[in-house]
Design a protein around this motif. Structure first.
Motif, short mmCIF file in Angstrom:
data_model
loop_
_atom_site.label_atom_id
_atom_site.label_comp_id
_atom_site.label_asym_id
_atom_site.label_seq_id
_atom_site.Cartn_x
_atom_site.Cartn_y
_atom_site.Cartn_z
N GLN A 66 -2.55 8.22 1.57
CA GLN A 66 -2.25 8.47 0.16
C GLN A 66 -0.83 9.01 -0.02
OE1 GLN A 66 -4.84 9.79 1.82
NE2 GLN A 66 -6.74 9.39 0.72
N GLY A 67 -0.40 9.83 0.92
CA GLY A 67 0.96 10.37 0.87
C GLY A 67 2.01 9.30 1.10
N VAL A 68 1.71 8.36 1.99
CA VAL A 68 2.63 7.24 2.23
C VAL A 68 2.79 6.43 0.95
CG1 VAL A 68 2.94 5.08 3.51
CG2 VAL A 68 2.10 7.10 4.69
N ALA A 69 1.69 6.17 0.27
CA ALA A 69 1.75 5.43 -0.99
C ALA A 69 2.49 6.22 -2.06
CB ALA A 69 0.34 5.08 -1.47
N MET A 70 2.26 7.51 -2.14
CA MET A 70 2.93 8.35 -3.14
C MET A 70 4.44 8.38 -2.89
SD MET A 70 2.50 10.09 -5.86
CE MET A 70 0.76 10.49 -5.94
N LEU A 71 4.85 8.37 -1.64
CA LEU A 71 6.28 8.37 -1.33
C LEU A 71 7.00 7.19 -1.96
CD1 LEU A 71 6.67 9.32 2.42
CD2 LEU A 71 7.74 10.42 0.48
N SER A 72 6.35 6.05 -1.98
CA SER A 72 7.01 4.86 -2.52
C SER A 72 7.35 5.03 -4.00
CB SER A 72 6.15 3.61 -2.32
OG SER A 72 4.98 3.66 -3.12
N GLY A 73 6.66 5.93 -4.67
CA GLY A 73 6.92 6.16 -6.08
C GLY A 73 7.95 7.24 -6.36
N VAL A 74 8.26 8.08 -5.37
CA VAL A 74 9.20 9.18 -5.62
C VAL A 74 10.55 8.98 -4.94
CG1 VAL A 74 7.37 10.85 -6.03
CG2 VAL A 74 8.39 10.68 -3.75
N LEU A 75 10.63 8.07 -4.00
CA LEU A 75 11.90 7.84 -3.31
C LEU A 75 12.80 6.91 -4.11
CD1 LEU A 75 10.70 7.47 0.37
CD2 LEU A 75 11.85 9.43 -0.67
N ASN A 76 14.08 7.14 -3.99
CA ASN A 76 15.06 6.35 -4.72
C ASN A 76 15.75 5.37 -3.77
OD1 ASN A 76 16.65 5.43 -6.77
ND2 ASN A 76 18.10 7.11 -6.67
N SER A 77 15.04 4.30 -3.43
CA SER A 77 15.64 3.24 -2.61
C SER A 77 15.03 1.91 -3.04
CB SER A 77 15.39 3.47 -1.11
OG SER A 77 14.07 3.15 -0.75
N GLU A 78 15.76 0.85 -2.82
CA GLU A 78 15.28 -0.49 -3.16
C GLU A 78 14.01 -0.82 -2.39
OE1 GLU A 78 15.18 -3.68 -5.48
OE2 GLU A 78 16.75 -2.16 -5.61
N ARG A 79 13.98 -0.44 -1.12
CA ARG A 79 12.82 -0.70 -0.27
C ARG A 79 11.58 0.04 -0.79
NH1 ARG A 79 9.92 -3.94 2.77
NH2 ARG A 79 8.98 -2.92 4.54
N ALA A 80 11.77 1.29 -1.21
CA ALA A 80 10.65 2.07 -1.74
C ALA A 80 10.11 1.43 -3.01
CB ALA A 80 11.07 3.52 -2.00
N ALA A 81 10.99 0.93 -3.86
CA ALA A 81 10.56 0.27 -5.10
C ALA A 81 9.76 -0.99 -4.77
CB ALA A 81 11.77 -0.08 -5.96
N GLU A 82 10.22 -1.77 -3.79
CA GLU A 82 9.50 -2.97 -3.38
C GLU A 82 8.11 -2.62 -2.85
OE1 GLU A 82 11.96 -4.90 -0.47
OE2 GLU A 82 13.61 -5.17 -1.89
N MET A 83 8.04 -1.57 -2.02
CA MET A 83 6.76 -1.15 -1.45
C MET A 83 5.81 -0.67 -2.56
SD MET A 83 6.85 -1.41 1.94
CE MET A 83 5.76 -0.18 2.61
N ASN A 84 6.33 0.04 -3.53
CA ASN A 84 5.51 0.53 -4.64
C ASN A 84 4.90 -0.64 -5.40
OD1 ASN A 84 4.46 1.80 -6.95
ND2 ASN A 84 5.99 3.40 -6.85
N ILE A 85 5.69 -1.66 -5.67
CA ILE A 85 5.20 -2.85 -6.37
C ILE A 85 4.10 -3.53 -5.55
CG2 ILE A 85 5.84 -5.21 -7.08
CD1 ILE A 85 8.61 -3.96 -7.89
#
Length: 92
Positions: A66-85
């Motif tokens: 759950q923390g790994v998934a939450m990270l994708s929403g709080v990090l400011n990187s293109e990769r994090a945005a892709e992972m969140n989607i």
């Protein structure tokens, strides 16, 4: 997963990842992530190549799924945005 591994995955510096987690600490309850205790860190060092840990100043953060998934929403990187989607699409 540990903070440095996730920082590499999300293409951010470990320092930036930790800063984001602390800034959004309300999104990371104990059942999402925790910091390793000194004993846990020593145990980890003894199980892996200790030289790769060098002079780590702060204890690593360990993230549950759950923390790994939450990270994708709080990090400011293109990769994090892709992972969140991708995570959001997988939940549909």
């Amino acid at each position: 997963m540990l903070d440095r591994d996730l920082a590499e995955l999300y293409e951010v510096e470990t320092k930036a990842l930790k800063r984001s987690v602390r800034r959004h600490s309300n999104r990371f309850p104990q059942d999402f992530m925790f910091e390793l205790s000194p004993d846990e860190l020593q145990n980890l060092r003894s199980q892996i190549d200790a030289s790769s840990w060098g002079g780590t100043r702060y204890s690593p953060m360990a993230f549950k799924e759950q923390g790994v998934a939450m990270l994708s929403g709080v990090l400011n990187s293109e990769r994090a945005a892709e992972m969140n989607i991708q995570i959001m699409r997988a939940l549909n």
